[in-house]
Structures are given as structure tokens and as C-alpha cells.
Design an enzyme around this catalytic site. Structure first.
Site, PDB file in Angstrom:
ATOM      1  N   ASN A  20       0.802  -1.227   0.000  1.00  0.00           N
ATOM      2  CA  ASN A  20       0.000   0.000   0.000  1.00  0.00           C
ATOM      3  C   ASN A  20       0.833   1.274   0.000  1.00  0.00           C
ATOM      4  O   ASN A  20       0.428   2.270  -0.583  1.00  0.00           O
ATOM      5  CB  ASN A  20      -0.916   0.018   1.217  1.00  0.00           C
ATOM      6  CG  ASN A  20      -1.699   1.307   1.345  1.00  0.00           C
ATOM      7  OD1 ASN A  20      -2.571   1.588   0.537  1.00  0.00           O
ATOM      8  ND2 ASN A  20      -1.384   2.104   2.361  1.00  0.00           N
TER       9      ASN A  20
ATOM     10  N   ASP B 119      -0.351  -6.276   4.363  1.00  0.00           N
ATOM     11  CA  ASP B 119      -0.615  -5.221   5.331  1.00  0.00           C
ATOM     12  C   ASP B 119      -1.435  -4.114   4.680  1.00  0.00           C
ATOM     13  O   ASP B 119      -1.258  -3.799   3.506  1.00  0.00           O
ATOM     14  CB  ASP B 119       0.720  -4.662   5.844  1.00  0.00           C
ATOM     15  CG  ASP B 119       0.547  -3.625   6.927  1.00  0.00           C
ATOM     16  OD1 ASP B 119       0.269  -4.008   8.071  1.00  0.00           O
ATOM     17  OD2 ASP B 119       0.681  -2.415   6.616  1.00  0.00           O
TER      18      ASP B 119
ATOM     19  N   GLU C 102      -4.928  -7.937   5.618  1.00  0.00           N
ATOM     20  CA  GLU C 102      -5.339  -7.119   6.756  1.00  0.00           C
ATOM     21  C   GLU C 102      -6.397  -6.118   6.275  1.00  0.00           C
ATOM     22  O   GLU C 102      -6.074  -5.116   5.638  1.00  0.00           O
ATOM     23  CB  GLU C 102      -4.150  -6.368   7.355  1.00  0.00           C
ATOM     24  CG  GLU C 102      -4.546  -5.595   8.610  1.00  0.00           C
ATOM     25  CD  GLU C 102      -3.592  -4.475   8.969  1.00  0.00           C
ATOM     26  OE1 GLU C 102      -3.601  -4.062  10.138  1.00  0.00           O
ATOM     27  OE2 GLU C 102      -2.865  -3.989   8.077  1.00  0.00           O
TER      28      GLU C 102
ATOM     29  N   ASP D 211       1.264   7.008  -0.225  1.00  0.00           N
ATOM     30  CA  ASP D 211       0.306   6.020  -0.703  1.00  0.00           C
ATOM     31  C   ASP D 211       0.547   5.700  -2.170  1.00  0.00           C
ATOM     32  O   ASP D 211       0.397   6.550  -3.056  1.00  0.00           O
ATOM     33  CB  ASP D 211      -1.114   6.573  -0.514  1.00  0.00           C
ATOM     34  CG  ASP D 211      -2.160   5.495  -0.606  1.00  0.00           C
ATOM     35  OD1 ASP D 211      -2.251   4.692   0.335  1.00  0.00           O
ATOM     36  OD2 ASP D 211      -2.877   5.452  -1.624  1.00  0.00           O
TER      37      ASP D 211
ATOM     38  N   HIS E 148      -6.716  -0.398   2.413  1.00  0.00           N
ATOM     39  CA  HIS E 148      -6.418   0.878   1.773  1.00  0.00           C
ATOM     40  C   HIS E 148      -6.034   0.727   0.310  1.00  0.00           C
ATOM     41  O   HIS E 148      -5.532   1.673  -0.314  1.00  0.00           O
ATOM     42  CB  HIS E 148      -5.324   1.596   2.570  1.00  0.00           C
ATOM     43  CG  HIS E 148      -5.734   1.855   3.988  1.00  0.00           C
ATOM     44  ND1 HIS E 148      -6.550   2.903   4.334  1.00  0.00           N
ATOM     45  CD2 HIS E 148      -5.501   1.155   5.125  1.00  0.00           C
ATOM     46  CE1 HIS E 148      -6.788   2.860   5.643  1.00  0.00           C
ATOM     47  NE2 HIS E 148      -6.162   1.813   6.140  1.00  0.00           N
TER      48      HIS E 148
END
Length: 475
Positions: A113, A204, A230, A174, A208
Site C-alpha cells: 500500500n 498489510d 489485513e 500512498d 487501503h
């Protein structure tokens, strides 16, 4: 990350897409060796994890990160070179091969991410970096999301799926995972791990990223691996966990909240955990579950090693005895501040007063229980009050949990064959126990499958047909 809890409707009839696989139902316990060095994990695979029957070990991120003792430093990416504070590429490869020799598969914690935060420096492997500028990859400013939301590109509105997926989490740069270039770099990173023998990937901050972006990256993998994502979210949120099940397993954060409430709130109680797979969460074969992990043990969302009344141990007993999901047992260390890194520079040590908690060792008996009962059905359920439950796993195992402040004396219909069984709920040795149940409680099941026993307050018993007393000292 900020966690919330609610029920998630099951996705009936769905199948995984892409090169992913489910964990084996009969041998699926994962040990999360949080902040252990690669050499320490390798040694523990040989000394304990393999002999105890752990199927997987989940290790910390391996890629290059900023310098710093805080545990969170390694969750910030500078390059995909496999040099971190836990060791170098050769040590990482040796860990994988050593664990494989011990019969333990390895899950890599990976970061698709984001990169690092808004500062410059030289990373642990010597690579330089600055905001949106990572020459060792390379990534430049055009490879990142700049959501221009008036809040310095930070996520402010978690009810807005676009912000959650296109703005920055905790100031971390990001990545534009819809970009073919970025996808290619991330797939190359994952394939490099796979080339060393990695058996699974934990993604992870999957919440997002768009599920389609993850699917595209996974479609480029060179081999089939176990995927766990996650997704720290609930079904009523704008970003829904069920959106991700086609990419692999999903870490069920609802489970964490339910366990904490069940063991600490008498108005709810542990009886509500009867059939976890019928609570509206993701289906069992898509669920990766845990009582706590490295985030939730620091943010107050979960039971932890410091919880009172033995509830953390009892919750782990229940998690490993119940058939729902693929359970992960966190193995961590004592900390004063939430940012504290590991003791002894990450050299794992299960001796007394080392600072390491080694919960994976404390649950060795229950790992054996889960491996022995496999996918046997949950039967013979007993719940006389909110904080007392007992159940069988077919005719192979039985567990009793007394989370009340008083003794529980009862006759239990176990469904198990007549015999004298060893209580394995407290066993912390990889070699298990001898045929005389030395050092543990002996539990006598009569010819009708009944057990008469008194369970101490805040205590558990667990036994199975693979640990039967046959020595001369048996009653």
C-alpha cells in the site's frame, strides 16, 4: 490502525480467484513471531515450532526500511532490497530453508500500500529516500496518490471509500496501485520473496487498496501461495471485508472485539462464541483469526498478555479449540510504550526475564489439540451460564472453559471413548507429555463417555484421544 467491530455477512458459495490457496484445515496454526530476527526464527523453527506442530510462521517485513528502533520502522518501505534490522537476504533465505526442514511454512508480512513517511534519510541498507522519491526502486511523485482533500492528503473521513483508498494512512506515501508500473514493481517484490521459498503473504493495510488492484498484483505471482489480507474494517463501513475474499483469506477483526467482550463482559459472556462461523462473518475457510496481534495489543482493542484473570490464556485455548478460521498466535514481548521495539535487538529468547513473552510456546498443547481433531465437527455443546462453556470436537477432543470466579463441578458428556486423558491446556513443551501425564491433570472418562470434574475458577481443561494416559501411574 484504527479498528472497529461489527458483524460481517458470510459470502456463501464464493471461491478464491487467482493463485492463492487455503491453509490446511487439519494443521493450520500460524505463529506470528513479531520482531524476531531471521536467525532467531530459524532456530525456533528447529527447536520448537516444527516439533510442536505449527504449520506456519509469520515473520516481520523483510524489505529495507528507515533506521530506528521503533517496531513501526519496518512497516515503512524505502526499497525492496531484502535488508532490514532483522537480517540480510542470506539470513532470510537460510531462515526459510531451515523452517522448511523443520516442517514449517513461512508467511512474509508485505507492504503493497505505501512507502515511508514524509521525511528524508538513509535507510538500514544504505539507500537514500525523500518524500515521494525512492531511487532504489525507483518511485517518483507520479507513482503516488495525491488526493488533494484539503487535509494534507491524509485520510480524514473513513466513511468515504475513495479517501480510504486514495489518501494517505498515517502520513505514509500512498502508492498508486492502479498503475501498471507500480503493480509490476510490487509483483516483482513478491516474486523475489517467492523465489526464496516463501509459502504465504500477509498483505498489510489491504483495506487501503482496491480489491481489483490486489487481484492484478496477485495474478502476476509465479507460484501458488497462501494469502491473508489485513482488512481492519466492518461490513457496514464504506470499505467492506467481504470485498476482498476472492483474493484470499481475510483477517477477521470482528473476532478480536468479540473475544474481548465475551471474556470481560458478563452481560455477553463466552457462550455467545458457540458457532463463530454463523455470526455473519466471512466463511471459515476465508478467515484468518487471532485473539490479538501486534496492533491490537497496543491500542486497547483486544485481550493481551497483561489482561487480568487468566482471560488471555483461556481465550487462546478457545481460539485453538474452536473450528472457525485459521488461527494465528502472536508471540511478542513486554513493552512500556506502544512504539517500543523488541528487546535484545530482536534476538528471540524464551528464557526467564528476557522480555520476550513467547506465547507460542505456552500454547503448544493446544496446537497439538487442533492438529489432532482436524476438521471434526463441534458437538456436545454445554453452556450452563454466560461464562462457562464446554464442547467436543467429534469423538476426538473435548475442552472446558470456566471464565467465572467460582469452581465449576459437573458431569460432562464428552462423547470420547473410555480412558484416562492428559489435560494438555497448560502444556508448553514442544515434545508434549509422557504416557503417564506427568505434571498435568489426569481426566477420567467412563464407559458412557462422561467426565466428572471440578474446574478451578478462570481455568481451562482440554484433552484429546492422542494424549491418553497409559503408564503404570494412571488411575
Amino acid at each position: 490502525m484504527k479498528l472497529r467491530y461489527a458483524l460481517i455477512p458470510a459470502m456463501a458459495g464464493r471461491a478464491f480467484a487467482g493463485p492463492v490457496r487455503r491453509a490446511d484445515a487439519a494443521g493450520s496454526v500460524i505463529a506470528q513471531m513479531f520482531q524476531w530476527s531471521w536467525d532467531s526464527v530459524a532456530q525456533e523453527c528447529s527447536d520448537f515450532l516444527g516439533p510442536a506442530g505449527y504449520a506456519y510462521v509469520q515473520v516481520s517485513p523483510a524489505q529495507e526500511h528507515p533506521q530506528g528502533e521503533e517496531w513501526s520502522a519496518e512497516y515503512q518501505v524505502v526499497s525492496y532490497n531484502l535488508t532490514s534490522k532483522h537480517g540480510d537476504r542470506a539470513q532470510y533465505a537460510n531462515m526459510i530453508s531451515t523452517c522448511h526442514e523443520a516442517g514449517v511454512k513461512v508467511i512474509a508480512d508485505t507492504l503493497f500500500n505505501h512507502m515511508s513517511g514524509p521525511y528524508s534519510g538513509t535507510a538500514v541498507g544504505g539507500s537514500t529516500f525523500a518524500p515521494y522519491d525512492y531511487p532504489a526502486v525507483p518511485f517518483t511523485t507520479s507513482d503516488f496518490h495525491h488526493c488533494n482533500n484539503g487535509h494534507d492528503d491524509q485520510i480524514e473521513d473513513n466513511s468515504n471509500a475513495t479517501e480510504v483508498r486514495f489518501c494517505e494512512l498515517d502520513t505514509l506515501s500512498d502508492l498508486a496501485t492502479e498503475s501498471d508500473y507500480v503493480r509490476g514493481k510490487l509483483a516483482a517484490y513478491a516474486n523475489d520473496l517467492l523465489s526464496l521459498g516463501i509459502d504465504g503473504l500477509r498483505l498489510d493495510a489491504a483495506k487501503h487498496m482496491q480489491p481489483a488492484d490486489i487481484a492484478n498484483i496477485l495474478s502476476r505471482l509465479t507460484s501458488s501461495v497462501y494469502i491473508t489480507q489485513e482488512v481492519a474494517s466492518i461490513q457496514s463501513d464504506a470499505v467492506k471485508p467481504t470485498e476482498y475474499v476472492d483474493n484470499g483469506a481475510v483477517q477477521v477483526f470482528d473476532y478480536v472485539g468479540w473475544f474481548k467482550d465475551a471474556f470481560t463482559d458478563d452481560s455477553k459472556g463466552i457462550w455467545i462464541l458457540h458457532e463463530l462461523d454463523q455470526q455473519g462473518w466471512v466463511e471459515s475457510d476465508r478467515a484468518n483469526v487471532f485473539v490479538t496481534n501486534h496492533d491490537t495489543e497496543r491500542n486497547g482493542a483486544a485481550l493481551t498478555y497483561s489482561s487480568t484473570n487468566n482471560v488471555y490464556h483461556n481465550a487462546l485455548v478457545l481460539s485453538l479449540a474452536h473450528p472457525y478460521g485459521t488461527p494465528t498466535v502472536l508471540s511478542s514481548y513486554e513493552f512500556s510504550e506502544a512504539t517500543d521495539g523488541a528487546p535484545s535487538s530482536g534476538v528471540g529468547d524464551c528464557s526467564n526475564d528476557s522480555g520476550w513473552l513467547c506465547q507460542h510456546r505456552q500454547m503448544a498443547g493446544m496446537v497439538g489439540f487442533r492438529n489432532h481433531v482436524g476438521d471434526a465437527a463441534l458437538t456436545n455443546w454445554i453452556a450452563p451460564s454466560s461464562q462457562r462453556i464446554a464442547f467436543a470436537r467429534g469423538a476426538l477432543g473435548f475442552v472446558i472453559i470456566n471464565n467465572a470466579n467460582e469452581e465449576w463441578s459437573s458431569e460432562f458428556s464428552t462423547g470420547l471413548p473410555e480412558g484416562t486423558y492428559c489435560d494438555i491446556s497448560q502444556v508448553n513443551s514442544a515434545s508434549g507429555i509422557d504416557s503417564a501425564c506427568t505434571g498435568v491433570m489426569q481426566l477420567v472418562v467412563d464407559g458412557s463417555g462422561n467426565l466428572n470434574v471440578t474446574v478451578p475458577p478462570r481455568f481451562s481443561f482440554a484433552f484429546h484421544t492422542g494424549a491418553v494416559c497409559t503408564g503404570s501411574s494412571c488411575p
